[in-house]
Design a protein around this motif. Structure first.
Motif, PDB file in Angstrom:
ATOM      1  N   ALA A 118      31.743  34.418  49.993  1.00  8.38           N
ATOM      2  CA  ALA A 118      32.832  35.395  50.037  1.00  8.38           C
ATOM      3  C   ALA A 118      32.804  36.283  48.798  1.00  8.38           C
ATOM      4  CB  ALA A 118      34.174  34.681  50.139  1.00  8.38           C
ATOM      5  N   PRO A 119      33.157  37.559  48.937  1.00 10.27           N
ATOM      6  CA  PRO A 119      33.241  38.430  47.757  1.00 10.27           C
ATOM      7  C   PRO A 119      34.442  38.073  46.897  1.00 10.27           C
ATOM      8  CG  PRO A 119      34.040  39.585  49.700  1.00 10.27           C
ATOM      9  CD  PRO A 119      33.500  38.265  50.175  1.00 10.27           C
ATOM     10  N   HIS A 120      34.495  38.650  45.709  1.00 13.86           N
ATOM     11  CA  HIS A 120      35.644  38.413  44.835  1.00 13.86           C
ATOM     12  C   HIS A 120      36.924  38.915  45.499  1.00 13.86           C
ATOM     13  CE1 HIS A 120      33.138  37.030  41.627  1.00 13.86           C
ATOM     14  NE2 HIS A 120      32.537  38.185  41.459  1.00 13.86           N
ATOM     15  N   PRO A 121      38.045  38.253  45.257  1.00 16.64           N
ATOM     16  CA  PRO A 121      39.286  38.665  45.926  1.00 16.64           C
ATOM     17  C   PRO A 121      39.849  39.988  45.432  1.00 16.64           C
ATOM     18  CG  PRO A 121      39.717  36.915  44.349  1.00 16.64           C
ATOM     19  CD  PRO A 121      38.233  37.060  44.426  1.00 16.64           C
ATOM     20  N   TYR A 122      39.464  40.420  44.238  1.00 15.54           N
ATOM     21  CA  TYR A 122      39.954  41.687  43.706  1.00 15.54           C
ATOM     22  C   TYR A 122      38.772  42.630  43.474  1.00 15.54           C
ATOM     23  CZ  TYR A 122      43.644  38.374  42.417  1.00 15.54           C
ATOM     24  OH  TYR A 122      44.572  37.381  42.437  1.00 15.54           O
ATOM     25  N   ARG A 123      39.062  43.896  43.459  1.00 11.84           N
ATOM     26  CA  ARG A 123      38.021  44.885  43.168  1.00 11.84           C
ATOM     27  C   ARG A 123      37.646  44.823  41.687  1.00 11.84           C
ATOM     28  NH1 ARG A 123      40.037  50.541  45.414  1.00 11.84           N
ATOM     29  NH2 ARG A 123      37.944  51.092  44.675  1.00 11.84           N
ATOM     30  N   TYR A 124      36.447  45.325  41.389  1.00 10.85           N
ATOM     31  CA  TYR A 124      35.970  45.297  40.010  1.00 10.85           C
ATOM     32  C   TYR A 124      36.898  46.072  39.071  1.00 10.85           C
ATOM     33  CZ  TYR A 124      31.498  43.178  41.259  1.00 10.85           C
ATOM     34  OH  TYR A 124      30.525  42.310  41.686  1.00 10.85           O
ATOM     35  N   VAL A 125      37.486  47.150  39.578  1.00 11.20           N
ATOM     36  CA  VAL A 125      38.353  47.951  38.709  1.00 11.20           C
ATOM     37  C   VAL A 125      39.571  47.144  38.275  1.00 11.20           C
ATOM     38  CG1 VAL A 125      39.612  48.952  40.671  1.00 11.20           C
ATOM     39  CG2 VAL A 125      39.518  50.172  38.486  1.00 11.20           C
ATOM     40  N   VAL A 126      40.057  46.253  39.155  1.00 18.34           N
ATOM     41  CA  VAL A 126      41.199  45.403  38.789  1.00 18.34           C
ATOM     42  C   VAL A 126      40.785  44.404  37.709  1.00 18.34           C
ATOM     43  CG1 VAL A 126      42.845  43.703  39.652  1.00 18.34           C
ATOM     44  CG2 VAL A 126      42.236  45.671  41.070  1.00 18.34           C
ATOM     45  N   ALA A 127      39.617  43.787  37.884  1.00 19.95           N
ATOM     46  CA  ALA A 127      39.141  42.830  36.880  1.00 19.95           C
ATOM     47  C   ALA A 127      38.888  43.516  35.543  1.00 19.95           C
ATOM     48  CB  ALA A 127      37.875  42.144  37.379  1.00 19.95           C
ATOM     49  N   THR A 128      38.296  44.714  35.592  1.00 23.74           N
ATOM     50  CA  THR A 128      38.030  45.440  34.348  1.00 23.74           C
ATOM     51  C   THR A 128      39.325  45.785  33.629  1.00 23.74           C
ATOM     52  OG1 THR A 128      36.013  46.380  35.318  1.00 23.74           O
ATOM     53  CG2 THR A 128      36.898  47.460  33.368  1.00 23.74           C
ATOM     54  N   ALA A 129      40.321  46.264  34.383  1.00 24.44           N
ATOM     55  CA  ALA A 129      41.615  46.569  33.770  1.00 24.44           C
ATOM     56  C   ALA A 129      42.267  45.311  33.200  1.00 24.44           C
ATOM     57  CB  ALA A 129      42.530  47.227  34.798  1.00 24.44           C
ATOM     58  N   ALA A 130      42.072  44.182  33.866  1.00 25.76           N
ATOM     59  CA  ALA A 130      42.648  42.925  33.360  1.00 25.76           C
ATOM     60  C   ALA A 130      41.990  42.514  32.052  1.00 25.76           C
ATOM     61  CB  ALA A 130      42.496  41.823  34.408  1.00 25.76           C
ATOM     62  N   TRP A 131      40.668  42.660  31.956  1.00 26.48           N
ATOM     63  CA  TRP A 131      40.001  42.359  30.686  1.00 26.48           C
ATOM     64  C   TRP A 131      40.535  43.268  29.574  1.00 26.48           C
ATOM     65  CZ3 TRP A 131      37.912  37.960  30.138  1.00 26.48           C
ATOM     66  CH2 TRP A 131      37.132  37.359  31.129  1.00 26.48           C
ATOM     67  N   GLY A 132      40.717  44.556  29.898  1.00 22.20           N
ATOM     68  CA  GLY A 132      41.264  45.472  28.901  1.00 22.20           C
ATOM     69  C   GLY A 132      42.675  45.094  28.491  1.00 22.20           C
ATOM     70  N   LEU A 133      43.500  44.701  29.470  1.00 26.34           N
ATOM     71  CA  LEU A 133      44.864  44.271  29.152  1.00 26.34           C
ATOM     72  C   LEU A 133      44.850  43.029  28.275  1.00 26.34           C
ATOM     73  CD1 LEU A 133      47.922  44.473  29.579  1.00 26.34           C
ATOM     74  CD2 LEU A 133      47.635  43.134  31.678  1.00 26.34           C
ATOM     75  N   MET A 134      43.927  42.133  28.539  1.00 25.78           N
ATOM     76  CA  MET A 134      43.830  40.933  27.715  1.00 25.78           C
ATOM     77  C   MET A 134      43.493  41.298  26.265  1.00 25.78           C
ATOM     78  SD  MET A 134      41.057  37.858  28.035  1.00 25.78           S
ATOM     79  CE  MET A 134      40.679  36.878  26.568  1.00 25.78           C
ATOM     80  N   ALA A 135      42.526  42.196  26.074  1.00 21.38           N
ATOM     81  CA  ALA A 135      42.169  42.612  24.711  1.00 21.38           C
ATOM     82  C   ALA A 135      43.338  43.299  24.023  1.00 21.38           C
ATOM     83  CB  ALA A 135      40.956  43.536  24.756  1.00 21.38           C
ATOM     84  N   ALA A 136      44.054  44.142  24.750  1.00 21.46           N
ATOM     85  CA  ALA A 136      45.208  44.816  24.159  1.00 21.46           C
ATOM     86  C   ALA A 136      46.268  43.803  23.728  1.00 21.46           C
ATOM     87  CB  ALA A 136      45.786  45.812  25.162  1.00 21.46           C
ATOM     88  N   ALA A 137      46.518  42.796  24.575  1.00 27.16           N
ATOM     89  CA  ALA A 137      47.511  41.782  24.235  1.00 27.16           C
ATOM     90  C   ALA A 137      47.075  40.962  23.021  1.00 27.16           C
ATOM     91  CB  ALA A 137      47.759  40.872  25.436  1.00 27.16           C
TER      92      ALA A 137
END
Length: 467
Positions: free
Chosen positions: A152-171
């Motif tokens: 199965a593919p990932h449940p979220y699109r790559y753009v969502v995962a990328t934004a989440a990584w960025g949000l994590m770094a910002a936090a």
């Protein structure tokens, strides 16, 4: 209020159990569907292949070798294979079914290859094991289910995962004391790092060089903005951006699994995982060092590190909120299910809250990190069981904001600027904090299992036959 607290405690210590809780050795009796005849080679091979496929997903997701072996053995026993030898190493699973003294054993082997971290896949396999335990699923049906999960593919699109990584770094940058500009810069830098590393991964680039590229990108934008901002009268602390980038690069590594293996009786796998962790960390250090030397060649010098992890009491709420957001963002970036996100948020708040409180007591960074990790493993593990989420997801997410990115950068900065003793001291401190986090969360998870000792009744298979 008293009744509300009593209800909350009951919910935390109720009857919900994680899958691994129900298969702890000696806790329940296995009730197999039907014992497999020892001459039925095809059926034995089918069950062994299913068990090794399940184990491969568990091991690849960071589950400890002992827990992986227990779950493999459990699946095989449910289908009627009780005399098994299970050997789980760093990237190989070997399962052998004995058929008595006169017949040769049947062996299945599965090689575990590195894939991108996907906690949804782990949760789905966890539910599959629950279904195998509770419902009479045929091995052929379970095979189709595990194949569907793996493909199965990932449940979220790559753009969502990328934004989440960025949000994590910002936090994380806010957790280290940064302001809005630092958080924005950390978000953009991490987004560029994740995008580049994803492209390098598609080209088949080894992970070590991806870490080198990530460490390089973590430094250059922060240094350039610092240089330009100085001319414009805008001041930032580059160390906060760089440390946030290092935490993001460290977060995907199997720190918890490596230390857990060493503690629970799988030293070979633990050493292999820990060596990989050190090698990948070395890649980050190499990338950061190359960037610092290149910038110095162009006349750009980063300031002496003055960022401190000591916060005043008034800053504790902001710090706790930032840590909670970082933990939730990591879970989202790792494709965790939606039900796991609030639990990861609470685990991050628990870990950072305990660590922040410990800064007001002179116990040191290593001890405070270990105590915070124990709380994450315990409380986060109990919350994970209520949400029917694998405890590993909550444990890894909860300690992610506490990873020693700043200590690692301080150590490297000192080594490259003729402060060798101080630099190696900080590098040793970073290593000790990482080990304390992994050991603490392992202890907390062990206590959570003890509080949730299962009392299961063997299923009534007769009702299925009546249907």
């Amino acid at each position: 209020m008293r009744e509300y607290i009593r209800t909350a405690v009951r919910r935390l210590t109720g009857t919900s159990t994680a899958t691994i809780d129900t298969i702890e050795p000696g806790t329940i009796r296995i009730a197999p569907r039907r014992p497999i005849d020892r001459f039925d080679v095809a059926s034995i091979t089918e069950v062994l292949d299913l068990a090794t496929k399940i184990g491969a997903v568990l091991l690849d997701s960071g589950t400890g070798a002992i827990d992986t072996a227990d779950q493999i053995r459990f699946v095989a026993r449910v289908y009627g294979l009780s005399d098994l030898d299970v050997d789980v190493t760093y990237n190989t699973i070997v399962v052998s079914a004995r058929r008595g003294p006169t017949l040769p054993p049947i062996t299945a082997m599965q090689t575990v290859r590195y894939r991108s971290l996907d906690f949804t896949r782990l949760a789905q396999v966890d539910r599959l094991i629950r279904n195998i335990r509770d419902v009479p699923i045929a091995p052929s049906t379970a095979h189709r289910m595990i194949d569907k999960i793996v493909d199965a593919p990932h449940p979220y699109r790559y753009v969502v995962a990328t934004a989440a990584w960025g949000l994590m770094a910002a936090a994380v940058s806010v957790l280290l004391g940064g302001g809005p500009l630092v958080a924005l810069l950390a978000f953009v830098t991490t987004g560029a790092t994740v995008t580049l590393n994803r492209w390098l991964n598609r080209l088949g680039t080894p992970l070590f060089f991806q870490q080198v590229a990530g460490g390089f990108i973590a430094v250059v934008p922060a240094a350039l903005v610092f240089q330009i901002g100085g001319d414009l009268g805008v001041t930032i602390a580059p160390s906060q951006v760089i440390a946030a980038g290092i935490v993001v690069l460290l977060s995907g590594l199997s720190l918890v699994g490596s230390v857990q293996d060493a503690i629970t009786g799988a030293p070979i796998t633990g050493v292999a995982r820990f060596f990989e962790l050190l090698l990948m960390t070395g890649g980050i250090i190499a990338g950061v060092g190359m960037a610092l030397r290149m910038l110095e060649a162009f006349g750009i010098y980063l300031p002496t590190i003055t960022t401190s992890t000591q916060f005043a009491a008034v800053d504790v709420p902001i710090r706790v909120a930032a840590g909670a957001v970082a933990a939730m963002a990591f879970a989202l970036a790792s494709y965790a299910e939606r039900r796991a996100l609030p639990v990861a948020f609470l685990a991050g708040a628990i870990g950072v809250g305990v660590a922040a409180g410990a800064t007001f007591i002179p116990v040191g960074d290593v001890i405070s990190a270990g105590v915070a990790a124990v709380c994450v493993g315990l409380l986060g593990g109990l919350l994970a069981r209520r949400a029917l989420t694998p405890p590993l997801v909550v444990a890894v997410a909860g300690i992610t904001p506490l990873l020693p990115g700043l200590a690692a950068y301080r150590g490297l900065y000192g080594i490259l600027n003729e402060q060798t003793l101080e630099g190696f001291t900080w590098m040793a401190s970073a290593l000790a904090i990482g080990c304390a986090l992994a050991a603490g969360v392992t202890l907390g998870e062990f206590v959570a299992r003890s509080l949730r000792t299962p009392k299961l009744v063997p299923p009534n298979w007769g009702r299925w036959r009546r249907r």
